[in-house]
Scaffold this active site. Structure first.
Site, PDB file in Angstrom:
ATOM      1  N   SER A  52       0.815  -1.463  -0.221  1.00 48.12           N
ATOM      2  CA  SER A  52       0.114   0.373   0.030  1.00 48.12           C
ATOM      3  C   SER A  52       0.094   1.157  -0.147  1.00 48.12           C
ATOM      4  O   SER A  52       0.759   2.194  -0.910  1.00 48.12           O
ATOM      5  CB  SER A  52      -0.471  -0.231   1.274  1.00 48.12           C
ATOM      6  OG  SER A  52      -0.106   0.275   2.266  1.00 48.12           O
ATOM      7  N   GLY A  90      -2.220  -3.990   0.344  1.00 50.77           N
ATOM      8  CA  GLY A  90      -2.282  -5.626   1.891  1.00 50.77           C
ATOM      9  C   GLY A  90      -0.723  -6.686   1.679  1.00 50.77           C
ATOM     10  O   GLY A  90      -1.237  -7.950   2.129  1.00 50.77           O
ATOM     11  N   ASN A 118       3.999  -5.466   6.288  1.00 47.08           N
ATOM     12  CA  ASN A 118       2.971  -5.994   6.345  1.00 47.08           C
ATOM     13  C   ASN A 118       3.230  -7.171   6.940  1.00 47.08           C
ATOM     14  O   ASN A 118       2.082  -7.967   7.832  1.00 47.08           O
ATOM     15  CB  ASN A 118       2.134  -6.396   5.537  1.00 47.08           C
ATOM     16  CG  ASN A 118       0.969  -5.204   4.523  1.00 47.08           C
ATOM     17  OD1 ASN A 118       0.847  -3.681   5.807  1.00 47.08           O
ATOM     18  ND2 ASN A 118       0.949  -4.508   3.945  1.00 47.08           N
ATOM     19  N   ASP A 201      -4.366   7.112  10.412  1.00 48.45           N
ATOM     20  CA  ASP A 201      -3.985   5.570  11.057  1.00 48.45           C
ATOM     21  C   ASP A 201      -3.012   5.634  11.293  1.00 48.45           C
ATOM     22  O   ASP A 201      -3.234   4.527  11.952  1.00 48.45           O
ATOM     23  CB  ASP A 201      -4.341   4.216   9.438  1.00 48.45           C
ATOM     24  CG  ASP A 201      -3.205   4.432   7.871  1.00 48.45           C
ATOM     25  OD1 ASP A 201      -2.325   5.709   8.891  1.00 48.45           O
ATOM     26  OD2 ASP A 201      -3.830   3.914   7.582  1.00 48.45           O
ATOM     27  N   HIS A 204      -0.423   5.509   6.679  1.00 45.32           N
ATOM     28  CA  HIS A 204       0.363   5.386   5.813  1.00 45.32           C
ATOM     29  C   HIS A 204       0.584   7.038   5.588  1.00 45.32           C
ATOM     30  O   HIS A 204      -0.089   8.212   6.291  1.00 45.32           O
ATOM     31  CB  HIS A 204      -0.265   4.925   4.878  1.00 45.32           C
ATOM     32  CG  HIS A 204      -1.412   3.545   4.584  1.00 45.32           C
ATOM     33  ND1 HIS A 204      -2.090   3.168   5.885  1.00 45.32           N
ATOM     34  CD2 HIS A 204      -0.636   2.595   3.898  1.00 45.32           C
ATOM     35  CE1 HIS A 204      -1.971   1.668   5.068  1.00 45.32           C
ATOM     36  NE2 HIS A 204      -0.868   1.477   4.494  1.00 45.32           N
TER      37      HIS A 204
END
Length: 225
Positions: A52, A90, A118, A201, A204
């Site tokens: 991402s 993801g 991730n 969040d 990012h």
């Protein structure tokens, strides 16, 4: 009668001139299109293969992610390279290892590998992440032995414990050394943990954050071009 013949001759010349001009414009347009195709075909491909972060998650315009900003920098310098953003939100290293074979069907000249974040957030064993990253690099080298390879290093918060966090951070330097590839020590240097440079969040980068990430990447990439 003479006047009528004069008008007929004038009309014929006008029509001929229009047709000739139309043909010339058509030919010029065709030449321009062909030249554009040739120019595009002559460009070398830079592939950003990541998750991402590469994809530009959360941005209204994905071209404002660091890969898109690299393309703008390249264009401004007149360099014959085309950036291909192969980021998938993801994505884990296991997913990337499964996806890379399909991606390698298109030619590439520079390959930037940005995966693993991730894995770390999910607590996947470092040995598994390392194996997948190595496999991806092996496949790229086998298909395109002359391609220039760059590995983007990643770090994670100490949620998984200090030992895991330390091992995770070190794995990128180990892989880069083993494979003799260029390393971006920490992709999110200057951005990670900075609220004003990230989306709500906290993971990012926002538009401002991606500008800094692009500089982190460019500092290593520029010497490979």
């Amino acid at each position: 009668m003479t006047r009528f013949l004069f008008f007929c001759l004038a009309a014929s010349l006008f029509i001929y001139g229009c047709n000739s001009d139309s043909k010339n414009k058509s030919a010029a347009s065709g030449d321009s299109l062909e030249a554009a195709k040739t120019k595009s075909a002559s460009k070398k491909n830079i592939v950003f293969f990541g998750n991402s972060l590469t994809a530009g998650y959360g941005l209204d315009d994905p071209s404002l992610a660091f890969a898109g900003l690299i393309q703008k920098r390249i264009d401004s310098l007149g360099l014959a390279y085309k950036v291909i953003n192969a980021g998938v939100s993801g994505e884990t290293t296991a997913g990337g290892n499964s996806r890379i074979d399909w991606l390698l069907k298109q030619p590439l000249d520079v390959f930037i590998l940005e995966l693993g974040g991730n894995d770390g957030l999910r607590g996947i064993p470092v040995s598994e992440t390392k194996k997948n990253l190595q496999s991806i690099l092996d496949k790229v080298k086998a298909k395109y032995p002359d391609a220039k390879l760059i590995l983007a290093g990643m770090q994670i918060p100490p949620n998984m414990g200090q030992e895991y966090t330390s091992q995770f951070r070190m794995l990128y330097a180990d892989i880069a050394k083993t494979n003799h590839v260029q390393l971006i020590p920490f992709l999110l240097e200057g951005v990670g943990g900075e609220p004003k440079l990230n989306l709500p969040d906290g993971i990012h980068p926002n538009v401002a954050g991606h500008k800094i990430v692009a500089e982190n990447v460019w500092s290593i990439l520029k010497d490979q071009l």
